[in-house]
Design an enzyme around this catalytic site. Structure first.
Site, PDB file in Angstrom:
ATOM      1  CG  ASP A 150      38.199  51.568  69.887  1.00 34.07           C
ATOM      2  OD1 ASP A 150      37.495  50.291  69.207  1.00 34.07           O
ATOM      3  OD2 ASP A 150      38.527  52.461  69.630  1.00 34.07           O
ATOM      4  CB  THR A 172      29.428  48.668  93.520  1.00 37.21           C
ATOM      5  OG1 THR A 172      29.616  47.362  94.109  1.00 37.21           O
ATOM      6  CG2 THR A 172      30.389  48.731  92.447  1.00 37.21           C
ATOM      7  CG  HIS A 188      28.928  48.985  82.578  1.00 37.10           C
ATOM      8  ND1 HIS A 188      28.259  48.309  82.354  1.00 37.10           N
ATOM      9  CD2 HIS A 188      28.824  49.468  81.292  1.00 37.10           C
ATOM     10  CE1 HIS A 188      28.150  47.615  81.142  1.00 37.10           C
ATOM     11  NE2 HIS A 188      29.128  47.997  80.376  1.00 37.10           N
ATOM     12  CD  GLU A 193      25.526  54.806  93.611  1.00 33.60           C
ATOM     13  OE1 GLU A 193      25.611  55.300  95.011  1.00 33.60           O
ATOM     14  OE2 GLU A 193      25.946  53.513  94.215  1.00 33.60           O
ATOM     15  CG  HIS A 211      38.780  55.056  89.926  1.00 27.27           C
ATOM     16  ND1 HIS A 211      39.380  54.885  90.711  1.00 27.27           N
ATOM     17  CD2 HIS A 211      38.170  53.511  88.960  1.00 27.27           C
ATOM     18  CE1 HIS A 211      39.903  53.911  90.877  1.00 27.27           C
ATOM     19  NE2 HIS A 211      38.442  52.728  90.113  1.00 27.27           N
ATOM     20  CD  GLU A 212      35.272  52.883  87.051  1.00 27.83           C
ATOM     21  OE1 GLU A 212      35.538  51.537  86.740  1.00 27.83           O
ATOM     22  OE2 GLU A 212      35.094  53.058  88.362  1.00 27.83           O
ATOM     23  CG  HIS A 215      39.580  50.131  85.963  1.00 26.01           C
ATOM     24  ND1 HIS A 215      41.188  49.717  86.708  1.00 26.01           N
ATOM     25  CD2 HIS A 215      38.246  50.790  87.020  1.00 26.01           C
ATOM     26  CE1 HIS A 215      40.548  50.270  87.660  1.00 26.01           C
ATOM     27  NE2 HIS A 215      38.956  50.655  87.840  1.00 26.01           N
ATOM     28  CG  HIS A 221      41.189  49.546  91.725  1.00 20.93           C
ATOM     29  ND1 HIS A 221      40.412  48.645  92.365  1.00 20.93           N
ATOM     30  CD2 HIS A 221      40.880  50.177  91.428  1.00 20.93           C
ATOM     31  CE1 HIS A 221      39.260  49.003  91.774  1.00 20.93           C
ATOM     32  NE2 HIS A 221      39.653  50.278  91.537  1.00 20.93           N
TER      33      HIS A 221
HETATM   34 ZN    ZN Z   1      28.627  46.559  83.898  1.00 23.25          ZN
HETATM   35 ZN    ZN Z   2      38.046  50.637  89.946  1.00 24.36          ZN
END
Ligand code: ZN
Ligand code: ZN
Length: 262
Positions: A150, A172, A188, A193, A211-212, A215, A221
């Site tokens: 998933d 980003t 992703h 970084e 955090h990701e 989502h 957010h």
């Molecule tokens: Zn991506």
């Molecule tokens: Zn975010």
């Protein structure tokens, strides 16, 4: 007379620029250009306003989101926020009540790794990030080694097969997709970084992954700076942190409270 005027302009390169609109608030052209790109990218939707492309409307949305005076005019406080490293997802989602996973077991796969951390540690941190959410909602996460999952997590640089190329160090840091088939749920991480386990200089991978994955589970957010779903990176330089009440309330609103289900 008119010709003389034109020639005078020609002799002064750079003086042809149009005056900046009042929303630019006296900032220079470069700052105004960067601000426009930021606003178009992170405030693309507005359900209430008919004038969705107005930069003034977008600027007001951003000021409201970050709890600043809503003037519709650019100032240094907004520019400071715009320069912080952040998540690539817009701050105002297209649909306030996003999709969610409907099965009680959600699978995930780590398709590629970073060289900044040992592989086993990436596995551990990702499992820990899932558990941050998993311990407060009735969802179980299962790692698969190959094939369909998933949620697919991967590190990538620059253009990487979706419409949102990464941008080198800073700006980003990562992005993720809301629940759904295909890219839906995938997360992703920009491998330009420097990813850390929370020690030393760089970006805390546990914090960013949590955090990701928020989502990936359907959360937008939050404008609460204590929330892990706050869009800008808070330089959370610790190996451990907890979800805020805001995060717990939001995820339980989507999936229900674990105590009633288990
Ligand atoms: Zn991506
Ligand atoms: Zn975010």
């Amino acid at each position: 007379m008119w010709l003389t005027f034109l020639c005078a302009v020609c002799l002064l390169p750079g003086s042809l620029a149009l005056p900046l609109p009042k929303e630019a608030g006296g900032m220079n052209e470069e700052q105004w250009k960067q601000a426009q790109d930021y606003l178009k990218r992170f405030y693309p939707y507005d359900s209430k306003s008919k004038d969705m492309n107005s930069l003034e409307v977008k600027l007001k949305m951003m000021q409201k989101f970050f709890g600043l005076p809503v003037t519709g005019i650019l100032n240094s406080r907004i520019i400071i926020i715009m320069r912080r490293p952040r998540c690539g997802i817009p701050d105002v989602p297209e649909n306030p009540q996003g999709p969610k996973w409907t099965s009680s077991v959600v699978t995930y796969r780590i398709a590629s790794y970073t060289r900044d951390l040992p592989r086993f540690q990436v596995d551990q941190i990702v499992a820990k990030a899932f558990q941050m959410w998993g311990k407060v909602i009735p969802l179980n996460f299962r790692k698969v080694e190959r094939g369909i999952a998933d949620i697919i997590l991967r590190f990538a640089v620059g253009v990487h097969g979706d419409p949102y190329p990464f941008d080198g160090p800073g700006n980003t840091l990562a992005h993720a997709f809301f629940p759904g088939p295909g890219l839906g749920g995938d997360a992703h991480f920009d491998d330009d970084e420097t990813w850390t386990d929370g020690r030393g200089r760089g970006i805390n991978f546990l914090y960013t992954a949590t955090h990701e994955l928020g989502h990936s589970l359907g959360l937008p957010h939050s404008s609460n700076p204590k929330s892990v779903m706050y869009p800008t990176y808070m330089n959370e330089n610790s190996e451990d942190f907890q979800l805020s009440w805001d995060d717990i309330r939001s995820i339980q609103k989507l999936y229900g409270n674990i105590y009633y289900f288990k």
